[in-house]
Motif scaffolding. Sequence first.
Motif, PDB file in Angstrom:
ATOM      1  N   LEU A  70       7.205  -4.228   8.657  1.00 50.64           N
ATOM      2  CA  LEU A  70       8.630  -3.995   8.430  1.00 50.64           C
ATOM      3  C   LEU A  70       9.289  -3.326   9.635  1.00 50.64           C
ATOM      4  CD1 LEU A  70       8.375  -2.615   4.782  1.00 50.64           C
ATOM      5  CD2 LEU A  70       8.907  -4.953   5.477  1.00 50.64           C
ATOM      6  N   LEU A  71      10.595  -3.473   9.729  1.00 56.11           N
ATOM      7  CA  LEU A  71      11.336  -2.817  10.810  1.00 56.11           C
ATOM      8  C   LEU A  71      11.240  -1.294  10.704  1.00 56.11           C
ATOM      9  CD1 LEU A  71      14.635  -4.919  10.988  1.00 56.11           C
ATOM     10  CD2 LEU A  71      12.734  -4.943  12.599  1.00 56.11           C
ATOM     11  N   SER A  72      10.958  -0.815   9.514  1.00 58.85           N
ATOM     12  CA  SER A  72      10.852   0.626   9.297  1.00 58.85           C
ATOM     13  C   SER A  72       9.501   1.185   9.713  1.00 58.85           C
ATOM     14  CB  SER A  72      11.109   0.958   7.825  1.00 58.85           C
ATOM     15  OG  SER A  72      10.243   0.221   6.984  1.00 58.85           O
ATOM     16  N   ASN A 108       0.836  -1.192   0.000  1.00 57.62           N
ATOM     17  CA  ASN A 108       0.000   0.000   0.000  1.00 57.62           C
ATOM     18  C   ASN A 108       0.878   1.252   0.000  1.00 57.62           C
ATOM     19  OD1 ASN A 108      -1.833   2.052   0.449  1.00 57.62           O
ATOM     20  ND2 ASN A 108      -3.058   0.863   1.889  1.00 57.62           N
ATOM     21  N   PRO A 109       0.692   2.149  -0.985  1.00 54.73           N
ATOM     22  CA  PRO A 109       1.509   3.374  -1.020  1.00 54.73           C
ATOM     23  C   PRO A 109       1.368   4.217   0.246  1.00 54.73           C
ATOM     24  CG  PRO A 109       0.364   3.055  -3.102  1.00 54.73           C
ATOM     25  CD  PRO A 109      -0.198   2.040  -2.157  1.00 54.73           C
ATOM     26  N   ASP A 110       0.187   4.148   0.888  1.00 56.58           N
ATOM     27  CA  ASP A 110      -0.028   4.933   2.101  1.00 56.58           C
ATOM     28  C   ASP A 110       0.740   4.359   3.290  1.00 56.58           C
ATOM     29  OD1 ASP A 110      -1.738   6.600   0.720  1.00 56.58           O
ATOM     30  OD2 ASP A 110      -3.505   5.384   1.181  1.00 56.58           O
ATOM     31  N   SER A 111       1.109   3.087   3.214  1.00 55.93           N
ATOM     32  CA  SER A 111       1.866   2.466   4.313  1.00 55.93           C
ATOM     33  C   SER A 111       3.113   1.782   3.761  1.00 55.93           C
ATOM     34  CB  SER A 111       0.984   1.461   5.057  1.00 55.93           C
ATOM     35  OG  SER A 111       0.469   0.480   4.171  1.00 55.93           O
ATOM     36  N   TRP A 112       3.785   2.490   2.831  1.00 56.48           N
ATOM     37  CA  TRP A 112       4.955   1.932   2.137  1.00 56.48           C
ATOM     38  C   TRP A 112       6.074   1.570   3.100  1.00 56.48           C
ATOM     39  CZ3 TRP A 112       5.008   0.612  -2.860  1.00 56.48           C
ATOM     40  CH2 TRP A 112       6.231   0.288  -3.448  1.00 56.48           C
ATOM     41  N   TYR A 113       6.229   2.352   4.150  1.00 56.15           N
ATOM     42  CA  TYR A 113       7.296   2.119   5.123  1.00 56.15           C
ATOM     43  C   TYR A 113       6.887   1.096   6.193  1.00 56.15           C
ATOM     44  CZ  TYR A 113       9.158   6.507   3.259  1.00 56.15           C
ATOM     45  OH  TYR A 113       9.635   7.491   2.430  1.00 56.15           O
ATOM     46  N   GLU A 114       5.640   0.668   6.178  1.00 60.49           N
ATOM     47  CA  GLU A 114       5.118  -0.091   7.303  1.00 60.49           C
ATOM     48  C   GLU A 114       4.932  -1.582   7.046  1.00 60.49           C
ATOM     49  OE1 GLU A 114       1.599   1.813   8.721  1.00 60.49           O
ATOM     50  OE2 GLU A 114       2.419   3.809   8.424  1.00 60.49           O
ATOM     51  N   GLN A 115       4.364  -1.953   5.900  1.00 61.94           N
ATOM     52  CA  GLN A 115       4.020  -3.358   5.729  1.00 61.94           C
ATOM     53  C   GLN A 115       3.941  -3.787   4.265  1.00 61.94           C
ATOM     54  OE1 GLN A 115       0.265  -3.334   7.847  1.00 61.94           O
ATOM     55  NE2 GLN A 115      -0.897  -2.865   6.008  1.00 61.94           N
ATOM     56  N   VAL A 116       4.014  -5.107   4.066  1.00 60.90           N
ATOM     57  CA  VAL A 116       3.825  -5.716   2.753  1.00 60.90           C
ATOM     58  C   VAL A 116       2.922  -6.935   2.921  1.00 60.90           C
ATOM     59  CG1 VAL A 116       6.035  -4.959   1.814  1.00 60.90           C
ATOM     60  CG2 VAL A 116       5.894  -7.148   3.000  1.00 60.90           C
ATOM     61  N   ALA A 151      18.961  -5.155   4.553  1.00 56.82           N
ATOM     62  CA  ALA A 151      17.953  -5.370   3.508  1.00 56.82           C
ATOM     63  C   ALA A 151      17.408  -4.029   3.030  1.00 56.82           C
ATOM     64  CB  ALA A 151      16.827  -6.241   4.036  1.00 56.82           C
ATOM     65  N   ASP A 152      16.933  -4.015   1.801  1.00 56.53           N
ATOM     66  CA  ASP A 152      16.330  -2.815   1.229  1.00 56.53           C
ATOM     67  C   ASP A 152      14.823  -2.877   1.444  1.00 56.53           C
ATOM     68  OD1 ASP A 152      15.524  -0.644  -0.200  1.00 56.53           O
ATOM     69  OD2 ASP A 152      16.475  -1.217  -2.085  1.00 56.53           O
ATOM     70  N   PHE A 153      14.310  -2.073   2.365  1.00 62.34           N
ATOM     71  CA  PHE A 153      12.874  -2.088   2.676  1.00 62.34           C
ATOM     72  C   PHE A 153      12.026  -1.569   1.528  1.00 62.34           C
ATOM     73  CE2 PHE A 153      14.490  -1.283   7.213  1.00 62.34           C
ATOM     74  CZ  PHE A 153      14.583  -2.646   7.458  1.00 62.34           C
ATOM     75  N   TYR A 154      12.645  -0.860   0.606  1.00 61.72           N
ATOM     76  CA  TYR A 154      11.891  -0.252  -0.480  1.00 61.72           C
ATOM     77  C   TYR A 154      11.798  -1.160  -1.704  1.00 61.72           C
ATOM     78  CZ  TYR A 154      13.131   3.645   2.515  1.00 61.72           C
ATOM     79  OH  TYR A 154      13.311   4.454   3.611  1.00 61.72           O
ATOM     80  N   ASP A 155      12.553  -2.221  -1.701  1.00 58.08           N
ATOM     81  CA  ASP A 155      12.551  -3.139  -2.846  1.00 58.08           C
ATOM     82  C   ASP A 155      12.532  -4.571  -2.320  1.00 58.08           C
ATOM     83  OD1 ASP A 155      12.702  -4.283  -5.334  1.00 58.08           O
ATOM     84  OD2 ASP A 155      14.852  -3.932  -5.573  1.00 58.08           O
TER      85      ASP A 155
END
Length: 288
Positions: A173-175, A127-135, A262-266
Amino acid sequence: MPQFFLNKRLIVLLISVILLVAMIGFSLREREHISKPEQFVRDIVGLGQSVIAKPANGLAGFFENVQDLKNTYTENKKLKSHLDQLTSLEAENRELKNENENLKAAIKEKNSLRDSESIHAQVIARNPDSWYEQVVIDKGEVNGVSKNMAVITASGFIGKVTQVDKFYSTVELLSSPDKTNRVSAKVQGTKDVFGLIEGYDKKSKLLLLKQLDFDIKIKKGQHVVTSGLSGMFPSGLLIGDVQKVVPDENGLTQTAYVKPAADFYDVANVLIINRKAEKLSSITGGRE
């Protein structure tokens, strides 16, 4: 009377044919000089051919140029189409190459975690609104996934399972800025230093390892891994490397800024680690 005129016409026709043949024969024979009437006729005919030939040749050349332009346009269109296809193929090839490398790395990481039960999964939503939070991953309860399992990539630890459905699961995510998102970790060295990963600095893209004793020396580049003390995650999962250490406001502890391994964005391919399997393996000595 009519017969006379008919014979007269026939005689004139024969004489004309004879004269024509004679003139042709005369004109075809080799001569150093031609007569003035012949020269006049030739000049008139040559002039007429020149007047007609120049526009005709120019018009023919114009149509040839138009046809050449048309052919060039068609060829350029085909070449552009081939170039677009080549660009698309290159992008697809690059994507497949990256996916292949990620899968190879994931398999290598899985082999290094033989003593733990691991489940391979792919990220299917973010979710773009929670990009840093979860997948969201494509494995769920039917695959043996349960809440609070550790999730890693080929590069390192990224988070934990927080929600499990029948066929899908959500990974925090850790972020994530959630204050309850804490991980027991340690800085590897001659003597391990223990602390808690809690918080993420979006500006510097660094994790915060807090509650470190103020009198302990920590150097840049030291590895940070899961400690295993919480009983939730296996020990030794790589989190990242120390970038800098700053004292806290109270002066009793210090905080290390950790660059994630790890890369949280990819995130594309992940492994879900079952801590229970690791515990069982340690109790039975690896025997089932």
